[in-house]
Design a protein around this motif. Structure first.
Motif, short mmCIF file in Angstrom:
data_model
loop_
_atom_site.label_atom_id
_atom_site.label_comp_id
_atom_site.label_asym_id
_atom_site.label_seq_id
_atom_site.Cartn_x
_atom_site.Cartn_y
_atom_site.Cartn_z
N ASP A 97 -15.33 -12.07 4.18
CA ASP A 97 -15.33 -11.04 5.22
C ASP A 97 -15.96 -9.73 4.74
O ASP A 97 -15.86 -8.71 5.42
CB ASP A 97 -13.92 -10.80 5.73
CG ASP A 97 -12.95 -10.35 4.64
OD1 ASP A 97 -13.29 -10.49 3.45
OD2 ASP A 97 -11.84 -9.89 4.98
N ASP A 98 -16.62 -9.77 3.59
CA ASP A 98 -17.35 -8.61 3.09
C ASP A 98 -18.49 -8.31 4.09
O ASP A 98 -19.26 -9.21 4.43
CB ASP A 98 -17.93 -8.92 1.71
CG ASP A 98 -18.54 -7.70 1.03
OD1 ASP A 98 -19.36 -7.01 1.67
OD2 ASP A 98 -18.21 -7.45 -0.13
N PRO A 99 -18.61 -7.07 4.56
CA PRO A 99 -19.67 -6.73 5.52
C PRO A 99 -21.07 -7.11 5.04
O PRO A 99 -21.95 -7.43 5.84
CB PRO A 99 -19.53 -5.21 5.69
CG PRO A 99 -18.10 -4.93 5.36
CD PRO A 99 -17.75 -5.91 4.27
N ARG A 100 -21.28 -7.08 3.73
CA ARG A 100 -22.60 -7.41 3.19
C ARG A 100 -22.93 -8.89 3.32
O ARG A 100 -24.11 -9.28 3.21
CB ARG A 100 -22.67 -6.98 1.72
CG ARG A 100 -22.57 -5.48 1.51
CD ARG A 100 -22.37 -5.15 0.05
NE ARG A 100 -21.08 -5.63 -0.44
CZ ARG A 100 -20.65 -5.46 -1.69
NH1 ARG A 100 -21.42 -4.84 -2.58
NH2 ARG A 100 -19.46 -5.92 -2.06
N LEU A 101 -21.91 -9.72 3.54
CA LEU A 101 -22.13 -11.16 3.69
C LEU A 101 -22.19 -11.61 5.15
O LEU A 101 -22.39 -12.79 5.42
CB LEU A 101 -21.01 -11.95 2.99
CG LEU A 101 -21.04 -12.05 1.46
CD1 LEU A 101 -19.96 -13.02 0.99
CD2 LEU A 101 -22.40 -12.49 0.95
N GLN A 102 -22.01 -10.68 6.07
CA GLN A 102 -21.94 -11.07 7.48
C GLN A 102 -23.19 -11.78 8.00
O GLN A 102 -23.09 -12.72 8.80
CB GLN A 102 -21.60 -9.85 8.34
CG GLN A 102 -20.16 -9.36 8.13
CD GLN A 102 -19.15 -10.50 8.08
OE1 GLN A 102 -18.92 -11.18 9.07
NE2 GLN A 102 -18.55 -10.73 6.91
N PRO A 103 -24.41 -11.40 7.59
CA PRO A 103 -25.58 -12.17 8.04
C PRO A 103 -25.51 -13.63 7.60
O PRO A 103 -25.89 -14.53 8.35
CB PRO A 103 -26.76 -11.44 7.37
CG PRO A 103 -26.26 -10.04 7.19
CD PRO A 103 -24.81 -10.18 6.85
N LEU A 104 -25.01 -13.88 6.39
CA LEU A 104 -24.86 -15.24 5.89
C LEU A 104 -23.80 -15.99 6.69
O LEU A 104 -24.01 -17.14 7.10
CB LEU A 104 -24.49 -15.21 4.41
CG LEU A 104 -24.28 -16.54 3.69
CD1 LEU A 104 -24.70 -16.43 2.23
CD2 LEU A 104 -22.82 -16.98 3.74
N ILE A 105 -22.65 -15.34 6.91
CA ILE A 105 -21.56 -15.97 7.66
C ILE A 105 -22.01 -16.28 9.09
O ILE A 105 -21.69 -17.34 9.64
CB ILE A 105 -20.32 -15.05 7.68
CG1 ILE A 105 -19.82 -14.80 6.25
CG2 ILE A 105 -19.22 -15.65 8.52
CD1 ILE A 105 -19.42 -16.04 5.50
N TYR A 106 -22.75 -15.36 9.68
CA TYR A 106 -23.25 -15.57 11.04
C TYR A 106 -24.21 -16.76 11.09
O TYR A 106 -24.15 -17.59 12.02
CB TYR A 106 -23.96 -14.31 11.53
CG TYR A 106 -24.49 -14.42 12.94
CD1 TYR A 106 -23.65 -14.27 14.04
CD2 TYR A 106 -25.84 -14.67 13.16
CE1 TYR A 106 -24.14 -14.38 15.34
CE2 TYR A 106 -26.34 -14.78 14.45
CZ TYR A 106 -25.49 -14.64 15.54
OH TYR A 106 -25.97 -14.76 16.82
N ALA A 107 -25.09 -16.87 10.09
CA ALA A 107 -26.05 -17.97 10.04
C ALA A 107 -25.33 -19.31 9.89
O ALA A 107 -25.70 -20.30 10.53
CB ALA A 107 -27.03 -17.76 8.88
N LEU A 108 -24.29 -19.34 9.06
CA LEU A 108 -23.50 -20.57 8.90
C LEU A 108 -22.79 -20.92 10.20
O LEU A 108 -22.68 -22.09 10.57
CB LEU A 108 -22.49 -20.40 7.77
CG LEU A 108 -23.05 -20.32 6.35
CD1 LEU A 108 -21.93 -20.04 5.35
CD2 LEU A 108 -23.78 -21.60 5.98
#
Length: 217
Positions: A97-108
């Motif tokens: 849930d780190d904001p910097r990982l949100q693009p990755l989480i969204y893509a997954l």
């Protein structure tokens, strides 16, 4: 006479640095000669920028390949697993849930929505191209973490030390909440938790960290 012969005819050799100089900047770029500035001089900054860009692209490809292999269940697998990648990042203190990982989480999440056989973003098998596309969205934070460049490189060892301190303090039940402050008097003295976050965003929590509590001066 050809265009190239005309171009050369209008150029002279610069004694100082041996660059070709020409009155026509358009023809210079047309024949893929040295980049020129507005003054007609070789643009060294542009040349350095292109070399730096090529180097950055190469480094990115190498990193993506390393991360891909690191995220495999077995070395011989042809696909990487998203869950392994996220677990390895968690070990380094970078949570999903780190904001910097949100693009990755969204893509997954998008991959999960398109595939009926996928039930969680924590267990998606990705081919190399898919993996690079997903990781590339957050390559800076991921590479910084895996290269040990965060403020606490050995974060897993650090967390073990914090856990040891937590367990030692947990057995200490002496004392009692202050009775003259109502909010503290109502607090449950049996609750005990520790949460921390480094300046690089590495996070770790243990104990009753979901319990609301009052903060006093």
């Amino acid at each position: 006479m050809s265009d190239q012969a005309i171009l050369v005819g209008h150029c002279d050799l610069m004694k100082k640095n041996h660059f070709m100089r020409c009155d026509s900047m358009k023809n210079m770029s047309r024949y893929n000669m040295m980049p020129v500035s507005k003054e007609g001089q070789p643009d060294e900054n542009d040349d350095r920028s292109r070399k730096k860009s090529l180097l950055t692209d190469l480094e990115s490809k190498v990193l993506e390949s390393e991360f891909f292999n690191l995220s495999k269940k077995n070395p011989t697998d042809l696909k990487a697993n998203s869950g392994i990648l996220l677990r390895e990042l968690r070990k380094l203190g970078i949570l999903y849930d780190d904001p910097r990982l949100q693009p990755l989480i969204y893509a997954l999440g998008e991959i999960k929505e398109k595939d009926d056989t996928v039930f969680s973003i924590n267990n998606i098998n990705l081919e190399f191209g898919e993996f690079c596309n997903v990781v590339g969205k957050c390559l800076v934070v991921i590479s910084t973490a895996f290269k040990g460049q965060l403020v606490i490189p050995e974060f897993e060892t650090f967390c073990k030390d914090i856990t040891e301190i937590y367990n030692k303090c947990k057995t200490n039940t002496s004392g009692s909440p202050a009775g003259y402050i109502p909010q503290l008097a109502r607090g449950d003295p049996g609750k005990w938790g520790v949460s921390l976050c480094t300046i690089d965003g590495q996070r770790f929590s243990i104990g009753d960290v979901e319990e609301p509590f009052t903060i006093q001066s």
